[in-house]
Design a protein around this motif. Structure first.
Motif, mmCIF file in Angstrom:
data_model
loop_
_atom_site.group_PDB
_atom_site.id
_atom_site.type_symbol
_atom_site.label_atom_id
_atom_site.label_comp_id
_atom_site.label_asym_id
_atom_site.label_seq_id
_atom_site.Cartn_x
_atom_site.Cartn_y
_atom_site.Cartn_z
ATOM 1 N N GLN A 27 0.824 -1.248 -0.118
ATOM 2 C CA GLN A 27 0.085 -0.168 0.128
ATOM 3 C C GLN A 27 0.830 1.233 0.114
ATOM 4 O O GLN A 27 1.772 1.554 0.823
ATOM 5 N N THR A 28 0.595 2.288 -0.767
ATOM 6 C CA THR A 28 0.952 3.433 -0.842
ATOM 7 C C THR A 28 0.034 4.442 -0.868
ATOM 8 O O THR A 28 -1.152 4.353 -0.565
ATOM 9 N N VAL A 29 0.371 5.955 -0.717
ATOM 10 C CA VAL A 29 -0.455 7.122 -0.971
ATOM 11 C C VAL A 29 -0.162 7.938 -2.107
ATOM 12 O O VAL A 29 1.139 7.987 -2.385
ATOM 13 N N ARG A 30 -1.110 8.701 -2.509
ATOM 14 C CA ARG A 30 -0.627 9.522 -3.588
ATOM 15 C C ARG A 30 -0.487 10.872 -2.835
ATOM 16 O O ARG A 30 -1.324 11.549 -2.501
ATOM 17 N N THR A 31 0.795 11.353 -2.971
ATOM 18 C CA THR A 31 0.936 12.573 -2.509
ATOM 19 C C THR A 31 2.534 13.215 -3.179
ATOM 20 O O THR A 31 3.238 12.373 -3.597
ATOM 21 N N ASN A 32 2.655 14.572 -2.959
ATOM 22 C CA ASN A 32 3.865 15.205 -3.218
ATOM 23 C C ASN A 32 4.818 15.649 -2.182
ATOM 24 O O ASN A 32 5.903 15.973 -2.124
ATOM 25 N N ASN A 33 4.220 15.386 -0.893
ATOM 26 C CA ASN A 33 4.780 15.988 0.387
ATOM 27 C C ASN A 33 5.178 14.483 1.297
ATOM 28 O O ASN A 33 4.324 13.715 1.856
ATOM 29 N N PHE A 34 6.444 14.094 1.218
ATOM 30 C CA PHE A 34 7.047 13.241 2.255
ATOM 31 C C PHE A 34 7.711 13.639 3.121
ATOM 32 O O PHE A 34 8.553 12.883 3.818
ATOM 33 N N SER A 35 7.620 14.554 3.823
ATOM 34 C CA SER A 35 8.141 15.247 5.113
ATOM 35 C C SER A 35 6.951 15.850 5.959
ATOM 36 O O SER A 35 6.463 16.773 6.003
ATOM 37 N N PRO A 36 6.649 14.814 6.913
ATOM 38 C CA PRO A 36 7.021 13.395 7.056
ATOM 39 C C PRO A 36 6.365 12.343 5.996
ATOM 40 O O PRO A 36 5.593 12.748 5.437
ATOM 41 N N ILE A 37 7.023 11.177 6.039
ATOM 42 C CA ILE A 37 6.260 10.043 5.217
ATOM 43 C C ILE A 37 5.116 9.904 5.634
ATOM 44 O O ILE A 37 4.830 9.491 6.977
ATOM 45 N N PRO A 38 3.880 9.847 4.861
ATOM 46 C CA PRO A 38 2.676 9.732 5.404
ATOM 47 C C PRO A 38 2.752 8.409 6.032
ATOM 48 O O PRO A 38 3.050 7.284 5.728
ATOM 49 N N ALA A 39 1.823 8.214 7.063
ATOM 50 C CA ALA A 39 1.515 6.900 7.832
ATOM 51 C C ALA A 39 1.223 5.696 7.049
ATOM 52 O O ALA A 39 1.447 4.723 7.261
ATOM 53 N N PHE A 56 12.701 8.683 -3.234
ATOM 54 C CA PHE A 56 14.065 8.562 -2.856
ATOM 55 C C PHE A 56 14.674 9.550 -1.949
ATOM 56 O O PHE A 56 15.339 8.850 -0.865
ATOM 57 N N LEU A 57 14.381 10.559 -2.013
ATOM 58 C CA LEU A 57 15.164 11.414 -0.877
ATOM 59 C C LEU A 57 14.500 11.253 0.345
ATOM 60 O O LEU A 57 15.027 11.388 1.489
ATOM 61 N N ALA A 58 13.097 11.008 0.637
ATOM 62 C CA ALA A 58 12.531 10.640 1.810
ATOM 63 C C ALA A 58 13.130 9.682 2.348
ATOM 64 O O ALA A 58 13.484 9.411 3.466
ATOM 65 N N MET A 59 13.294 8.538 1.649
ATOM 66 C CA MET A 59 13.790 7.103 2.076
ATOM 67 C C MET A 59 15.417 7.543 2.476
ATOM 68 O O MET A 59 15.917 7.076 3.625
ATOM 69 N N CYS A 60 16.181 8.298 1.880
ATOM 70 C CA CYS A 60 17.597 8.734 2.229
ATOM 71 C C CYS A 60 17.388 9.120 3.787
ATOM 72 O O CYS A 60 18.169 8.764 4.467
ATOM 73 N N SER A 61 16.512 10.086 3.820
ATOM 74 C CA SER A 61 16.254 10.703 5.389
ATOM 75 C C SER A 61 15.943 9.555 6.412
ATOM 76 O O SER A 61 16.539 9.581 7.465
ATOM 77 N N ALA A 62 15.068 8.887 5.994
ATOM 78 C CA ALA A 62 14.702 7.586 6.843
ATOM 79 C C ALA A 62 15.909 6.885 7.391
ATOM 80 O O ALA A 62 16.139 6.314 8.260
ATOM 81 N N ILE A 63 16.700 6.551 6.254
ATOM 82 C CA ILE A 63 17.968 5.732 6.600
ATOM 83 C C ILE A 63 18.790 6.304 7.330
ATOM 84 O O ILE A 63 19.352 5.448 8.401
ATOM 85 N N LYS A 64 19.141 7.608 7.176
ATOM 86 C CA LYS A 64 20.005 8.252 7.931
ATOM 87 C C LYS A 64 19.639 8.371 9.563
ATOM 88 O O LYS A 64 20.203 8.273 10.489
#
Length: 686
Positions: free
Chosen positions: A438-450, A619-627
């Motif tokens: 499951q995903t969501v349709r959005t352009n805002n990933f800060s924060p990543i939607p629950a 991709f950038l949202a995942m970079c932040s989550a990893i760090k």
């Protein structure tokens, strides 16, 4: 009286002297001067010794560290003894010749099994203690430095897209080089760089020529594991997962056979056979002619001819068995045809007339004859009402895919689905690539939607909540659909035709979970098997690299700590050779994006630009989550064709100071070697 005075004076003098404190202190001070001088002088000289020894030890340590750092993963004698030179230069920089009054100094460094050892010796003359018989002091120190590896997990997320087949130099457009590796292909440079990284960190010889060999005997005994996520359009991770992580039912852009109720001929009532035609043909040659009768007093040949019997066929033989049977339909009737043979004889008469003797001879010859009889039989149909194929409905179809599961983490490689000709079951292969959850349709990933479970590194999948599960990518179960005008449509298309598939599909080489690679040939073999094919979807590669590395996610039982409970340093190395490249007619981890639209607007087909923006944002949202998980994220850009905006994204993705840019394979190898050396920890061992 004088004697009495003298005696008194001597006694009084001593008594007076004892009573006179001023004189007593002076005497005592005089007697204490010598030991006090020894104590003060000893303190001065001991301080000088301590100072010289401390600075000598520091210089020795600095030299050993410099030599070991210069040596890195190579040989002590490499590059004209550069490591030994660095060690000596560092020593001299920290301890000048004849420093602090020392003299006759000497120092030396050597290496054994990856450990650099040093010794240093000087002489120091005593400044004060010489008056007490202490002349010269020899001062010696020893030092060791080694490169040790902490408990470490390294996950490689490697771009294996089609452009990795292109030459590793130049910025001219190459595409995918016809999906053929160039002689100096980037994928070859990547394989070499990763193998040399392995040599540097694991201290084991790969099959690659890395310019030097790991120090003998320095094989790592700590917890050291490597994992791989090759990525392009998709990632191949499905068969690494437990069965429960894949859904039992999944929806595909597929087709469904539609039937209608009709009277169907299920059998035939046999009719009465009849001879349809006969054919005669000779069998063998004519026999010899013989006289069978003779007549005399015959006046002429005409009369003789009138005596000739008629020719005839004798077909009194038995009828043979049927052969050559065939059947066909005429309307709903079935017509069956077969043949039989009857053997017979052909009797052929002639005359021989002699006018001189008025004699008439009757002559006979015979020949085998076969009669071929063609039989036919008209069979009447027997009807039954049945469902028969009418057409296909091309639309989203939910299939039961649970038969792919073979128990535990075992999987079957194919599944039977009712998508074959007229809805028959047909085998559909599964190579291991997966569709995201499951995903969501959005352009805002800060924060990543629950609710964006696809970007949740650690969320476990449960059969009780299918939204948390993944689905198998089944390329042969998916179709395009388009209307009678040839335009694509999301509406159901009904036709008896087999529609053409215009979308493309690429599945990357299979990923590997974190594991020890104690056999270098196995490490080499895996890298040599990487194929470069497909487009560049950075997000899906990074998502699964994080999942396979995370200590608190779906593989927590394997990743949380070492076997003995020790802490682990975690590193993710992300390498790409270019910008994001998407295509709305590719079958990706989010379906065929023109039709499925799981992460773009449902009301219109996404453009490639829409998809690239989505991939970059995720991709950038995942970079932040990893760090944020205390994972060191190394990012390497490879090649000269990467745009400035992509470079900016890659720099922002990396942990601070952990971004590298390699324009060719040689620089890539050096970047990977540098990363390996940084992951190793340089330390003093003595």
């Amino acid at each position: 009286m004088l004697g009495r005075i003298k005696g008194k004076s001597a006694k009084s003098f001593l008594q007076d002297l004892r009573a006179n404190t001023a004189g007593n202190t002076l005497a005592m001070a005089g007697m204490a001067l010598v030991p006090l001088s020894a104590m003060i002088g000893g303190g001065v000289d001991v301080s000088r010794i301590y100072l010289v020894q401390t600075r000598l030890q520091q210089a020795c340590d600095a030299g050993a560290l410099a030599g070991r750092r210069q040596m890195a993963s190579g040989s002590w004698t490499a590059n004209s003894n550069a490591a030994n030179t660095a060690a000596n230069n560092m020593f001299r920089a920290n301890f000048d010749t004849d420093a602090y009054g020392s003299y006759n100094g000497s120092h030396a460094f050597s290496e054994n099994a990856g450990t650099v050892s040093g010794t240093a010796t000087v002489k120091l003359d005593m400044a004060v203690m010489q008056m007490f018989g202490f002349g010269t002091k020899s001062i010696s120190v020893e030092c060791d430095a080694s490169m040790s590896i902490p408990n470490t997990d390294v996950m490689f997320v490697l771009d294996t897209t089609g452009s990795m087949n292109c030459p590793d130099t130049g910025s001219s457009y190459c595409g995918n080089n016809g999906n053929v590796e160039a002689s100096n292909a980037r994928i070859k440079g990547l394989r070499s760089a990763v193998k040399c990284f392995y040599e540097t960190l694991a201290k084991r010889n790969s099959g690659e020529d890395c310019g030097s060999t790991p120090a003998a005997g320095s094989a790592n005994t700590a917890h050291l594991r490597f994992g791989f996520v090759p990525y392009s359009t998709n990632v191949n991770v499905g068969k690494l997962l437990p069965n429960d992580f894949i859904a039992d039912n999944w929806t595909y852009q597929s087709r469904e056979a539609v039937t209608r109720l009709e009277n169907v001929v299920v059998d035939y009532t046999p009719g009465t056979p009849y001879v349809y035609a006969t054919t005669y043909y000779y069998d063998g040659s004519w026999s010899g002619t013989s006289t069978v009768d003779t007549h005399y007093n015959v006046r002429n040949s005409t009369d003789c001819n009138n005596l000739q019997p008629d020719d005839y066929d004798d077909m009194s033989g038995s009828e043979g068995s049927r052969y050559g049977e065939t059947s066909w339909n005429s309307g709903d009737y079935q017509i069956t045809r077969w043949y039989t043979n009857v053997d017979g004889t052909r009797y052929d008469y002639s005359t021989d007339y002699s006018s001189w003797q008025d004699r008439c001879r009757i002559r006979l010859r015979t020949r085998g004859l076969t009669e071929r009889r063609e039989y036919r039989q008209v069979n009447s149909p027997v009807y039954e009402q049945q469902q028969v194929f009418s057409h296909y409905d091309y639309k989203p179809i939910t299939f039961d895919v649970s038969s792919l599961k073979a128990g535990g983490s075992n999987w079957n490689n194919s599944i039977d689905l009712p998508i074959g000709n007229q809805g028959l079951d047909t085998g559909v292969p599964w190579d291991g690539c997966i569709e995201e959850r499951q995903t969501v349709r959005t352009n805002n990933f800060s924060p990543i939607p629950a609710a964006a479970y696809d970007l949740d590194i650690d969320r476990l999948a449960t059969s009780a909540d299918p939204a948390t599960q993944w689905g198998p990518l089944l390329n042969e179960a998916v179709w395009d659909r388009y209307n009678s005008s040839g335009n694509r449509t999301t509406a159901t298309v009904s036709t008896a035709s087999n529609l053409t598939k215009y979308f493309s599909y690429f599945c990357a080489s299979e990923a590997r979970k974190l594991q020890r690679w104690d056999t270098p040939s196995e490490f080499d073999s895996y890298l040599d098997g990487l194929d470069a094919i497909g487009s560049t979807y950075h997000d899906i590669g990074l998502i699964w690299g994080a999942r396979l590395l995370s200590p608190t996610g779906i593989f927590a039982s394997e990743n949380a700590a070492t076997d003995n409970g020790g802490a682990i340093d975690r590193h993710l190395i992300f390498m790409t050779d270019g910008d994001t490249v998407t295509d709305n007619l590719q079958y990706t981890s989010y379906g065929v994006e023109w039709y499925d639209r799981r992460r773009t607007s449902s009301s219109s087909a996404p453009s490639d630009s829409d998809l690239s923006s989505q991939v970059n944002s995720r991709f950038l949202a995942m970079c932040s989550a990893i760090k944020n998980q205390n994972i060191t994220l190394w990012v390497v850009s490879f090649g000269n064709g990467v745009s400035s905006s992509a470079i900016t994204n890659l720099q922002n993705c990396a942990t601070s100071g952990k971004f590298y840019n390699a324009s060719n394979s040689a620089q890539l190898l050096e970047n990977f070697r540098t990363i390996a050396n940084d992951i190793s920890q340089l330390r003093l061992t003595n």
